[in-house]
Design a protein around this motif. Structure first.
Motif, short mmCIF file in Angstrom:
data_model
loop_
_atom_site.label_atom_id
_atom_site.label_comp_id
_atom_site.label_asym_id
_atom_site.label_seq_id
_atom_site.Cartn_x
_atom_site.Cartn_y
_atom_site.Cartn_z
N ALA A 17 118.96 -94.07 -12.57
CA ALA A 17 119.81 -93.22 -11.75
C ALA A 17 120.84 -94.04 -10.99
N PRO A 18 121.82 -94.60 -11.68
CA PRO A 18 122.78 -95.50 -11.01
C PRO A 18 123.72 -94.78 -10.05
N PHE A 19 123.88 -93.47 -10.20
CA PHE A 19 124.77 -92.73 -9.30
C PHE A 19 124.03 -92.19 -8.08
N GLY A 20 122.70 -92.35 -8.07
CA GLY A 20 121.90 -91.82 -6.98
C GLY A 20 121.24 -90.52 -7.37
N ALA A 21 119.92 -90.46 -7.21
CA ALA A 21 119.18 -89.25 -7.57
C ALA A 21 119.73 -88.05 -6.83
N GLY A 22 120.00 -86.97 -7.57
CA GLY A 22 120.48 -85.74 -6.96
C GLY A 22 121.96 -85.71 -6.69
N SER A 23 122.67 -86.83 -6.94
CA SER A 23 124.12 -86.84 -6.71
C SER A 23 124.81 -85.97 -7.76
N ALA A 24 126.06 -85.61 -7.48
CA ALA A 24 126.80 -84.75 -8.40
C ALA A 24 126.97 -85.42 -9.76
N GLU A 25 127.29 -86.72 -9.77
CA GLU A 25 127.50 -87.41 -11.04
C GLU A 25 126.20 -87.55 -11.83
N GLN A 26 125.12 -87.90 -11.13
CA GLN A 26 123.84 -88.03 -11.81
C GLN A 26 123.40 -86.68 -12.38
N THR A 27 123.61 -85.61 -11.62
CA THR A 27 123.24 -84.27 -12.08
C THR A 27 124.07 -83.87 -13.29
N ALA A 28 125.37 -84.16 -13.27
CA ALA A 28 126.22 -83.84 -14.41
C ALA A 28 125.76 -84.57 -15.67
N LEU A 29 125.41 -85.84 -15.51
CA LEU A 29 124.95 -86.63 -16.66
C LEU A 29 123.63 -86.09 -17.21
N GLU A 30 122.69 -85.78 -16.34
CA GLU A 30 121.39 -85.29 -16.80
C GLU A 30 121.52 -83.92 -17.45
N THR A 31 122.39 -83.07 -16.92
CA THR A 31 122.62 -81.76 -17.54
C THR A 31 123.22 -81.92 -18.93
N TYR A 32 124.16 -82.84 -19.05
CA TYR A 32 124.78 -83.14 -20.36
C TYR A 32 123.72 -83.59 -21.36
N GLU A 33 122.84 -84.48 -20.96
CA GLU A 33 121.81 -84.98 -21.86
C GLU A 33 120.87 -83.86 -22.30
N ARG A 34 120.51 -82.98 -21.39
CA ARG A 34 119.65 -81.85 -21.76
C ARG A 34 120.36 -80.90 -22.73
N THR A 35 121.59 -80.61 -22.43
CA THR A 35 122.33 -79.62 -23.21
C THR A 35 122.51 -80.05 -24.66
N TYR A 36 122.84 -81.32 -24.86
CA TYR A 36 123.17 -81.79 -26.21
C TYR A 36 122.11 -82.69 -26.83
#
Length: 677
Positions: free
Chosen positions: A105-124
């Motif tokens: 979690a280099p952007f910080g757990a729960g941060s907007a960037e980390q959340t965007a990245l994790e959502t992207y990984e789940r989606t695709y």
């Protein structure tokens, strides 16, 4: 390696739809129009640490396109949904097939960037590599205080687990020993810990000062995402990373990516048929060299192979399944024969075994093909004409040296390729500081004699370049000296070069930032076997594991007398074969094939850098376009087919559990189209 995915029953519904489509599996209600496009490009988030840089180097060396986001760059792009994905012709597009992060979690757990990245990984269904992190439940591991270990790993013997061998590390066979090159320097640090639910260990190690085994590399499947978790620190040159790098990339890309990675090792033996001067252990120089006081070429016996040495070379090749490149000087051999009774048992034996070797033209008598050398000074300088211009060896003289040597080989029935050339001392090419440019007559002579591939010294010129119509093939020098025949001579010269002036050495290492002085001089009787051999074998094996096809070069003197080369080669080959499975053989290429490989890589890198490559995957179909005539490197799972105008054909050749090739679109097609199994 076939694409792999682990899907938990509790994963989000969006993964069940979009993620499965990524792998070409049908999901309820899915249609071809909504099946996402996955671009064959990797996203690298770089914090400047060596583990991320190591993986980036592996991507670059393989030929995989990637985009880097520098965490410390104030002008870097923000990681958002729009940065990661969009729509092309009405079809959802994932712009990256895999993500490399410094940690979980280099952007910080729960941060907007980390959340965007994790959502992207789940989606695709996009995999994520955590380049280096510590053991804790957030990455699927117990804390090291719960039966694990945190500390140095130097000399530890790790192993690929059954899951690792069935998965991304199926090309590894034996134990993976962490480097321990210095007893006073900690080279590796890591966390070995027990897996928790959802974690599958791929590489583990006996827990130091404890019981059981702790994971160092494994897959953590959770929350609809997959992470490859690495819990030891490394850099791109360490053997443990070099051995695992291929598997990390194959896991990241699910075995489908642009680029091609193989392990190469070739050895050129220069000066065959010619004698080599011998190091003078009293004067610490080589008689005949310009800087050797009283160096008139007298005082030592030159080193030259015998017929028995040639017999041993042929036998060694047969037993090891490895071919040497004999780089020959026919005229020097003829001169030796004329001075020694008119017969040459060495030449007779090598010619009898001619078809067991590859042969490369080294010029007829090994002259210096650059400027005319003025040896009245040390170091030498280029001689000048009266008008101050440089005196060069003529085109006719260079042509004769190349032509006469080739013609001799043809008369003797040697299997020689006229397009390959190694000049004596790589002469004719620029040599700093005395000769900062190529001999202007060299390119014409190469054209006159049909030479397309001319060797260069990798320590001076690591990149391939053009010399007229020819291309260079950089060669790695091996630190087994040309002017020694015995182990004791080798250690004497090595000590002179690598010890301080106070210890009787040259002291050069004290003033050279790229060199390190020996703590103490090596023992003349044991130093070669105990220090130099493992050192040189480690360096050469490092090249082989780095997708580096460049050949190594030594001299015929290293096959004579104490036959110093063989212990180094034996260790390289033994260490390699102990580490890799049979599906990952070392590739031993000719100079022409090596030059062609480097040429293709340069063209590919240029096309990628200029944005002229498009590559994506929709379900089980991969489509790649590149500039016309560009060879495209692709790696895919076994069973992949190339689409032809009519029907299909098996794609590539097998290596390390996958298939790969340099390819172009089929006849009458504008794109390379592959059908995954």
């Amino acid at each position: 390696m076939a694409p792999r995915v682990r899907i938990r029953r509790s994963a989000a519904a969006v993964l069940a739809t979009a993620g499965l489509l990524t792998l070409g599996l049908a999901a309820p209600g899915a249609s071809a129009a909504t099946e996402p496009r996955i671009d064959l490009r990797v996203l690298v988030v770089d914090n400047g640490d060596s583990p991320v840089r190591a993986i980036t180097a592996q991507l670059a060396g393989t030929g995989i396109p990637y985009t880097t986001v520098e965490l410390t760059d104030p002008d870097r792009p923000t990681i958002t949904e729009a940065f990661l994905s969009d729509t092309v012709n009405g079809r959802p597009r994932a712009r990256f097939q895999g993500v490399v992060l410094p940690n979980e979690a280099p952007f910080g757990a729960g941060s907007a960037e980390q959340t965007a990245l994790e959502t992207y990984e789940r989606t695709y269904g996009i995999p994520q590599v955590d380049a280096y992190t510590w053991a804790h439940p957030g990455v699927g591991l117990d804390y090291t205080s719960e039966g694990g270990w945190a500390g140095g790993l130097d000399g530890s013997e790790a192993a690929v687990t059954a899951a690792g061998k069935a998965g991304p590390f199926d090309y590894l066979d034996g134990a993976l020993t962490f480097e321990d090159n210095s007893p006073v320097v900690q080279e590796s640090y890591g966390y070995a810990a027990r897996p928790r639910s959802g974690y599958t260990s791929y590489v583990d190690v006996p827990v130091p000062a404890g019981t059981g085994r702790g994971s160092l590399v494994g897959e953590y499947a959770h929350d609809g995402r997959r992470e490859l978790v690495v819990t030891f620190a490394y850099n791109q040159h360490q053997r443990q990373f070099r051995a695992l790098a291929r598997g990390i990339v194959e896991w990241l890309t699910q075995g489908v990516h642009l680029g091609r990675d193989r392990n190469y090792f070739a050895v050129h033996v220069d000066d065959v048929f010619a004698p080599d001067s011998r190091w003078d252990t009293e004067r610490d120089c080589t008689p005949g060299d310009l800087d050797c006081a009283g160096g008139d070429g007298e005082g030592t016996t030159p080193i030259r192979m015998t017929a028995a040495d040639a017999q041993y070379a042929a036998q060694w090749q047969r037993e090891r399944g490895f071919t040497l490149d004999m780089v020959y000087n026919a005229g020097s051999g003829e001169e030796w024969k004329a001075e020694n009774g008119g017969t040459d048992a060495l030449a007779a034996q090598l010619l009898a075994d001619r078809n067991q070797y590859r042969w490369i033209n080294h010029t007829y008598t090994h002259p210096y093909l650059g400027c005319v050398q003025d040896t009245s000074t040390v170091p030498w300088t280029c001689a000048k004409h009266a008008d101050g211009t440089t005196r060069w060896m003529s085109r006719a003289e260079i042509t004769a040296q190349i032509r006469d040597n080739h013609n001799w080989a043809v008369r003797q029935g040697l299997p020689v390729d006229r397009t390959e050339l190694v000049t004596g001392e790589h002469s004719g090419l620029r040599t700093l500081p005395q000769q900062p440019q190529d001999n202007p007559n060299l390119a014409g002579a190469l054209a006159d004699t049909g030479v397309k591939w001319i060797a260069s010294d990798n320590s001076r010129e690591p990149e391939q370049r053009a010399v007229g119509g020819a291309l260079t093939v950089p060669r790695h020098p091996m630190n087994v000296y040309y002017n020694v025949g015995t182990a004791e001579e080798m250690v004497d010269e090595y000590n002179f070069v690598y010890t301080s002036a106070a210890d009787g050495g040259s002291g050069v290492c004290e003033n050279n930032p790229t060199s390190t002085c020996l703590d103490d001089p090596l023992d003349p009787q044991t130093g070669y076997a105990s220090y130099i051999v493992p050192q040189e074998a480690r360096i050469a094996l490092g090249h082989a594991l780095n997708n580096d096809p460049r050949p190594h070069y030594v001299h015929q003197s290293n096959l004579a007398e104490d036959r110093l080369l063989y212990p180094v080669l034996d260790k390289v080959l033994a260490d390699y074969r102990a580490l890799f499975a049979d599906n990952t053989p070392v590739e031993n290429l000719s100079q022409k094939a090596i030059g062609t490989e480097l040429q293709r890589r340069a063209a590919w890198q240029n096309a990628v850098a200029n944005g002229r490559v498009s590559a994506y995957r929709i379900g089980s179909t991969v489509t790649v376009t590149a500039p016309g005539g560009t060879q495209i490197p692709v790696t895919v799972p076994e069973g992949t087919k190339q689409q032809l105008l009519l029907g299909t054909t098996t794609f590539g050749t097998p290596y390390a559990g996958n298939r790969s090739a340099w390819a172009t679109p089929a006849l009458l097609q504008s794109a390379l189209t592959l059908k995954l199994p």
